[in-house]
Design a protein around this motif. Structure first.
Motif, PDB file in Angstrom:
ATOM      1  N   GLU A   2       0.847  -1.192   0.000  1.00  0.00           N
ATOM      2  CA  GLU A   2       0.000   0.000   0.000  1.00  0.00           C
ATOM      3  C   GLU A   2       0.881   1.240   0.000  1.00  0.00           C
ATOM      4  N   LYS A 130     -10.611  -1.344  -0.482  1.00  0.00           N
ATOM      5  CA  LYS A 130     -10.604   0.103  -0.241  1.00  0.00           C
ATOM      6  C   LYS A 130      -9.385   0.738  -0.897  1.00  0.00           C
ATOM      7  N   SER A 131      -8.239   0.089  -0.734  1.00  0.00           N
ATOM      8  CA  SER A 131      -6.998   0.624  -1.312  1.00  0.00           C
ATOM      9  C   SER A 131      -7.086   0.679  -2.833  1.00  0.00           C
ATOM     10  N   TYR A 133      -9.830   0.792  -4.603  1.00  0.00           N
ATOM     11  CA  TYR A 133     -10.847   1.777  -4.968  1.00  0.00           C
ATOM     12  C   TYR A 133     -10.260   3.186  -4.927  1.00  0.00           C
ATOM     13  N   GLU A 134      -9.530   3.502  -3.858  1.00  0.00           N
ATOM     14  CA  GLU A 134      -8.934   4.835  -3.737  1.00  0.00           C
ATOM     15  C   GLU A 134      -7.922   5.084  -4.850  1.00  0.00           C
ATOM     16  N   THR A 135      -7.130   4.072  -5.158  1.00  0.00           N
ATOM     17  CA  THR A 135      -6.147   4.212  -6.229  1.00  0.00           C
ATOM     18  C   THR A 135      -6.850   4.437  -7.562  1.00  0.00           C
ATOM     19  N   GLN A 137      -9.850   5.677  -8.059  1.00  0.00           N
ATOM     20  CA  GLN A 137     -10.458   7.011  -8.065  1.00  0.00           C
ATOM     21  C   GLN A 137      -9.414   8.081  -8.366  1.00  0.00           C
ATOM     22  N   SER A 138      -8.260   7.949  -7.748  1.00  0.00           N
ATOM     23  CA  SER A 138      -7.192   8.924  -7.974  1.00  0.00           C
ATOM     24  C   SER A 138      -6.729   8.891  -9.423  1.00  0.00           C
TER      25      SER A 138
END
Length: 166
Positions: A2, A130-131, A133-135, A137-138
């Motif tokens: 991560e 979650k990780s 998904y955030e990546t 989205q970014s």
């Protein structure tokens, strides 16, 4: 893992923060080659997350298998003990009680281990989800901003970006 992805995303942020600002637009020019290289590195780092999730599932199964083996051993020990104690009536009663208790303990232990392994695997998968998904989205946000910059550039010149370079 991560941290690798987060580090790469921080690099993207840094590039954007230090890019050439376009006056009165709030936009920044960045070297797309550098951004694409960082995105490739993010993609290369992501399979580790997936590998770790697979490892968690394998580890969960290993723990469940061990619990099953342990439960089987305890049940066999209980049965052996009961058979040995079958000589006298009172001893048989005590052995049956002990055997039932061993089986109950083994079942409780197996259930507890299974529940814990399932919960642990779920938490790890949730963290990975979650990780990722955030990546994602970014990355989507960065791509949209890059597309916006390219569109602005085309709108200003009236030519697509590729034609200017040729």
């Amino acid at each position: 893992m991560e941290n690798d992805i987060m580090s790469l995303l921080n690099e993207v942020e840094e590039i954007i923060d230090h890019g050439t600002k376009i006056p009165m637009t709030g936009k920044v020019l960045v070297d797309d080659t550098v951004i694409f290289e960082l995105l490739d590195r993010v993609r290369a780092a992501m399979p580790e997350e997936i590998t770790n999730a697979k490892w968690v599932l394998k580890e969960r199964q290993r723990i469940l298998d061990e619990a099953q083996v342990e439960a089987q051993k305890l049940m066999e020990q209980g049965k052996t003990y009961i058979d040995k104690m079958a000589i006298e009536n009172e001893v048989v009663k005590q052995a049956q009680i002990y055997g039932v208790d061993i089986v109950r303990q083994a079942q409780t232990f197996a259930h507890d281990v299974k529940s814990g392994a399932v919960q642990y695997a779920d938490e790890m998968l949730q963290h990975v989800e979650k990780s990722l998904y955030e990546t994602l989205q970014s990355l989507r946000n960065n791509r949209e901003e890059l597309k916006g910059l390219a569109k602005e550039d085309r709108d200003k010149t009236g030519k697509p970006e590729k034609e200017k370079d040729e």
